[in-house]
Write an enzyme that holds these catalytic residues in place. Structure first.
Site, PDB file in Angstrom:
ATOM      1  N   HIS A  76       0.847  -1.198   0.000  1.00  0.00           N
ATOM      2  CA  HIS A  76       0.000   0.000   0.000  1.00  0.00           C
ATOM      3  C   HIS A  76       0.880   1.243   0.000  1.00  0.00           C
ATOM      4  O   HIS A  76       1.737   1.396   0.870  1.00  0.00           O
ATOM      5  CB  HIS A  76      -0.912   0.012   1.234  1.00  0.00           C
ATOM      6  N   LYS A 300       0.303   0.317  15.018  1.00  0.00           N
ATOM      7  CA  LYS A 300       1.693   0.286  15.483  1.00  0.00           C
ATOM      8  C   LYS A 300       2.068  -0.862  16.420  1.00  0.00           C
ATOM      9  O   LYS A 300       3.254  -1.134  16.622  1.00  0.00           O
ATOM     10  CB  LYS A 300       2.016   1.608  16.216  1.00  0.00           C
ATOM     11  N   TYR A 388       3.602   6.832   9.969  1.00  0.00           N
ATOM     12  CA  TYR A 388       2.825   5.649   9.578  1.00  0.00           C
ATOM     13  C   TYR A 388       3.722   4.573   8.970  1.00  0.00           C
ATOM     14  O   TYR A 388       3.545   3.389   9.247  1.00  0.00           O
ATOM     15  CB  TYR A 388       1.727   6.061   8.587  1.00  0.00           C
TER      16      TYR A 388
HETATM   17  P1  RFL Z   1       0.960 -10.964  22.131  1.00  0.00           P
HETATM   18  O1  RFL Z   1       0.605 -11.112  20.700  1.00  0.00           O
HETATM   19  O2  RFL Z   1      -0.105 -10.567  23.074  1.00  0.00           O
HETATM   20  O3  RFL Z   1       1.628 -12.346  22.606  1.00  0.00           O
HETATM   21  C1  RFL Z   1       1.889 -12.609  23.964  1.00  0.00           C
HETATM   22  C2  RFL Z   1       1.917 -14.119  24.176  1.00  0.00           C
HETATM   23  O4  RFL Z   1       2.223 -14.388  25.549  1.00  0.00           O
HETATM   24  C3  RFL Z   1       1.379 -15.409  26.027  1.00  0.00           C
HETATM   25  N1  RFL Z   1       1.257 -15.263  27.477  1.00  0.00           N
HETATM   26  C4  RFL Z   1       1.877 -16.072  28.364  1.00  0.00           C
HETATM   27  N2  RFL Z   1       2.687 -17.119  28.175  1.00  0.00           N
HETATM   28  C5  RFL Z   1       3.174 -17.730  29.282  1.00  0.00           C
HETATM   29  N3  RFL Z   1       2.865 -17.343  30.554  1.00  0.00           N
HETATM   30  C6  RFL Z   1       2.050 -16.301  30.780  1.00  0.00           C
HETATM   31  N4  RFL Z   1       1.758 -15.906  32.025  1.00  0.00           N
HETATM   32  C7  RFL Z   1       1.527 -15.609  29.659  1.00  0.00           C
HETATM   33  N5  RFL Z   1       0.703 -14.534  29.500  1.00  0.00           N
HETATM   34  C8  RFL Z   1       0.557 -14.345  28.181  1.00  0.00           C
HETATM   35  C9  RFL Z   1       0.071 -15.213  25.278  1.00  0.00           C
HETATM   36  O5  RFL Z   1      -0.703 -16.431  25.206  1.00  0.00           O
HETATM   37  C10 RFL Z   1       0.579 -14.769  23.898  1.00  0.00           C
HETATM   38  O6  RFL Z   1       0.721 -15.869  23.011  1.00  0.00           O
HETATM   39  O7  RFL Z   1       2.157  -9.904  22.338  1.00  0.00           O
HETATM   40  P2  RFL Z   1       3.377  -9.516  21.370  1.00  0.00           P
HETATM   41  O8  RFL Z   1       4.081 -10.749  20.884  1.00  0.00           O
HETATM   42  O9  RFL Z   1       4.113  -8.459  22.101  1.00  0.00           O
HETATM   43  O10 RFL Z   1       2.698  -8.890  20.047  1.00  0.00           O
HETATM   44  C11 RFL Z   1       1.985  -7.678  20.122  1.00  0.00           C
HETATM   45  C12 RFL Z   1       0.866  -7.641  19.073  1.00  0.00           C
HETATM   46  O11 RFL Z   1       0.106  -8.826  19.180  1.00  0.00           O
HETATM   47  C13 RFL Z   1      -0.038  -6.414  19.226  1.00  0.00           C
HETATM   48  O12 RFL Z   1       0.723  -5.274  19.545  1.00  0.00           O
HETATM   49  C14 RFL Z   1      -0.839  -6.093  17.924  1.00  0.00           C
HETATM   50  O13 RFL Z   1      -1.758  -7.113  17.659  1.00  0.00           O
HETATM   51  C15 RFL Z   1      -1.567  -4.761  18.056  1.00  0.00           C
HETATM   52  N6  RFL Z   1      -2.414  -4.446  16.896  1.00  0.00           N
HETATM   53  C16 RFL Z   1      -1.865  -3.944  15.721  1.00  0.00           C
HETATM   54  N7  RFL Z   1      -0.534  -3.791  15.592  1.00  0.00           N
HETATM   55  C17 RFL Z   1       0.020  -3.365  14.412  1.00  0.00           C
HETATM   56  O14 RFL Z   1       1.252  -3.240  14.334  1.00  0.00           O
HETATM   57  N8  RFL Z   1      -0.757  -3.072  13.301  1.00  0.00           N
HETATM   58  C18 RFL Z   1      -2.114  -3.196  13.351  1.00  0.00           C
HETATM   59  O15 RFL Z   1      -2.758  -2.994  12.314  1.00  0.00           O
HETATM   60  C19 RFL Z   1      -2.721  -3.617  14.593  1.00  0.00           C
HETATM   61  N9  RFL Z   1      -4.048  -3.774  14.687  1.00  0.00           N
HETATM   62  C20 RFL Z   1      -3.792  -4.625  16.971  1.00  0.00           C
HETATM   63  C21 RFL Z   1      -4.591  -4.274  15.846  1.00  0.00           C
HETATM   64  C22 RFL Z   1      -4.403  -5.146  18.117  1.00  0.00           C
HETATM   65  C23 RFL Z   1      -5.768  -5.313  18.163  1.00  0.00           C
HETATM   66  N10 RFL Z   1      -6.314  -5.868  19.339  1.00  0.00           N
HETATM   67  C24 RFL Z   1      -7.241  -6.919  19.349  1.00  0.00           C
HETATM   68  C25 RFL Z   1      -5.737  -5.523  20.623  1.00  0.00           C
HETATM   69  C26 RFL Z   1      -5.962  -4.404  15.882  1.00  0.00           C
HETATM   70  C27 RFL Z   1      -6.565  -4.911  17.046  1.00  0.00           C
HETATM   71  C28 RFL Z   1      -8.064  -5.005  17.046  1.00  0.00           C
HETATM   72  C1  PHB Z   2      -6.429  -4.073  10.630  1.00  0.00           C
HETATM   73  O1  PHB Z   2      -6.752  -4.899  11.509  1.00  0.00           O
HETATM   74  O2  PHB Z   2      -6.512  -4.340   9.416  1.00  0.00           O
HETATM   75  C2  PHB Z   2      -5.979  -2.726  11.057  1.00  0.00           C
HETATM   76  C3  PHB Z   2      -6.048  -2.361  12.384  1.00  0.00           C
HETATM   77  C4  PHB Z   2      -5.633  -1.091  12.749  1.00  0.00           C
HETATM   78  C5  PHB Z   2      -5.155  -0.209  11.801  1.00  0.00           C
HETATM   79  C6  PHB Z   2      -5.074  -0.582  10.475  1.00  0.00           C
HETATM   80  C7  PHB Z   2      -5.487  -1.855  10.091  1.00  0.00           C
HETATM   81  O3  PHB Z   2      -4.769   1.048  12.146  1.00  0.00           O
END
Ligand code: RFL
Ligand code: PHB
Length: 394
Positions: A76, A300, A388
């Site tokens: 993109h 992020k 971004y």
């Molecule tokens: P995670 O992915 O939460 O993984 C942590 C792991 O640790 C395990 N865990 C344990 N294991 C052992 N003992 C314990 N006591 C434990 N407690 C937890 C868990 O089971 C899990 O497997 O953290 P990590 O690796 O730091 O990764 C971070 C990302 O997952 C997170 O920042 C992103 O998903 C955030 N996010 C987005 N980030 C982007 O860069 N671009 C995006 O477009 C974006 N969109 C989003 C998002 C997060 C969202 N939600 C649901 C919060 C959109 C959404 C809706």
């Molecule tokens: C996505 O889940 O596709 C997503 C989430 C947050 C953003 C952009 C894309 O800011």
């Protein structure tokens, strides 16, 4: 007697941060054990991030897990900001010379698991009662229950990659740890649908009824979000209600292109800004969501986790290669400087794009003025674009 294992780095958490760290360490000849309280299928199934910065793409490519990402990811070169239906394209390629890649976190996680498993990486899944110990010594431990048996891993370093609700951050004494937090007075209701996206690029929309985001996972699968009450229940949102509300918020032109279908993965995520300092305590290092959370508006969270892990892997690899602790010692300071800049961007974009319950007409006018300024000013658009696509690592 507990089962005992010895490794160089014990990684708590097999999300993107923990998996990538174990791969980068393996590539540098450093062994690790990864433990997670869930299993692989559960971790891979979590629908989360969708947008990868150039630096994240580079890191995954260098780690050796980029083949499918380059084949299937969507490049993109811009995205739209919309205000009450008026749209302004941020041309990130023209403004920065870079682009982002749309490729789901589910896929990143799968690619990392595939490679770690193929290379015989050591994992313990479904662990319970995880307890890091002796963190200020040269032989820290991580104890847990696995298959009903006590297990202790002794190691040189513990990497806390266990997300916001993990145990790693909580094992830093309260008189050492400082936390900074802002909880936003709303959440995001997200759905996936097996239909082509509204447009080739993402649309972030601020509307008097609340924020909306049109995103995607592929040319045939769309991802949409609506701002909702933080304590709302996805059960309150029939598909018809979701699509009707989305149409209103994204403006007539985008709504005319909306292809609706049955939704799946309907869930509500709270929005939070959070930072824990420092990110090192003795021989424990925090990385990813374990140390910081950003509201998803700037896309992020995953990218920040990858940036942390790149610096942590470099520091640990250097320590094993040459014995130098230079980068280990500067890890927390260097990472936090970048984390705060990314927190600022995510907070600012969230403030611009959402409806806040305590806003008066004055704040609403300020948001509109900022949007109008963005439309006219290349400098203002460039500021958004360069954040971004991702700030430099250091
Ligand atoms: P995670 O992915 O939460 O993984 C942590 C792991 O640790 C395990 N865990 C344990 N294991 C052992 N003992 C314990 N006591 C434990 N407690 C937890 C868990 O089971 C899990 O497997 O953290 P990590 O690796 O730091 O990764 C971070 C990302 O997952 C997170 O920042 C992103 O998903 C955030 N996010 C987005 N980030 C982007 O860069 N671009 C995006 O477009 C974006 N969109 C989003 C998002 C997060 C969202 N939600 C649901 C919060 C959109 C959404 C809706
Ligand atoms: C996505 O889940 O596709 C997503 C989430 C947050 C953003 C952009 C894309 O800011």
């Amino acid at each position: 007697m507990p089962q005992t294992h010895r490794t160089s780095v014990c990684i708590i958490g097999a999300g993107p941060a923990g998996l990538l760290l174990s791969q980068l360490l393996a590539n540098a000849g450093v062994d690790s054990i990864v433990i997670d309280r869930r299993d692989r299928a559960y971790i891979e199934g979590r629908i989360r991030a969708g947008v990868l910065e150039q630096g994240t793409v580079d890191a995954l490519t260098e780690a050796g897990v980029g083949d499918r990402m380059h084949r299937e990811g969507l490049v993109h070169s811009g995205f739209d900001l919309a205000f009450d239906g008026d749209r302004h394209r941020i041309d990130i390629a023209a403004l920065t010379g870079k682009s982002v890649l749309v490729y789901g976190q589910t896929e990143v996680t799968r690619d990392l698991f595939d490679k770690r498993m193929a290379e015989g990486g050591c994992f313990f899944f479904n662990v319970e009662d995880v307890t890091p110990g002796a963190l200020k010594t040269h032989q820290p431990t991580v104890s847990f229950q696995h298959d009903g048996q006590p297990v202790t891993v002794t190691c040189d370093y513990v990497a806390g990659c266990d997300g916001f609700h993990g145990v790693s951050r909580k094992s830093i004494p309260a008189d050492v740890l400082r936390t900074f937090e802002r909880v936003y007075p709303f959440g995001w209701l997200g759905v996936l649908t097996e239909r082509p996206p509204v447009s080739d690029e993402l649309i972030y929309a601020n509307h008097a009824r609340g924020f909306a985001l049109c995103s995607m996972r592929s040319a045939t699968r769309s991802r949409y979000y609506l701002q909702c009450d933080a304590d709302d229940d996805p059960e309150n949102w029939s598909d018809d209600r979701f699509w009707d509300e989305l149409r209103l918020r994204i403006g007539a032109e985008a709504a005319a292109n909306l292809q609706t279908g049955p939704s799946f993965e309907k869930s509500i995520a709270p929005l939070r800004s959070f930072v824990a300092e420092p990110m090192r305590y003795g021989n424990l290092f925090l990385a990813g969501d374990a140390a910081h959370i950003v509201p998803p508006t700037g896309a992020k969270g995953l990218n920040l986790a990858v940036a942390d892990v790149r610096l942590l892997a470099r520091a640990l690899a250097e320590r094993y290669r040459s014995g130098s602790t230079t980068h280990i010692d500067s890890y927390s300071r260097i990472v936090l400087a970048r984390v705060w800049k990314v927190e600022r961007f995510s907070w600012q974009l969230s403030n611009l794009m959402h409806q806040f319950p305590d806003h008066t007409d004055f704040e609403r006018k300020m948001q509109r003025a900022e949007f109008d300024y963005l439309v006219q000013s290349e400098a203002a658009s460039k500021t958004i674009a360069e954040n971004y696509v991702g700030l430099p690592l250091e």
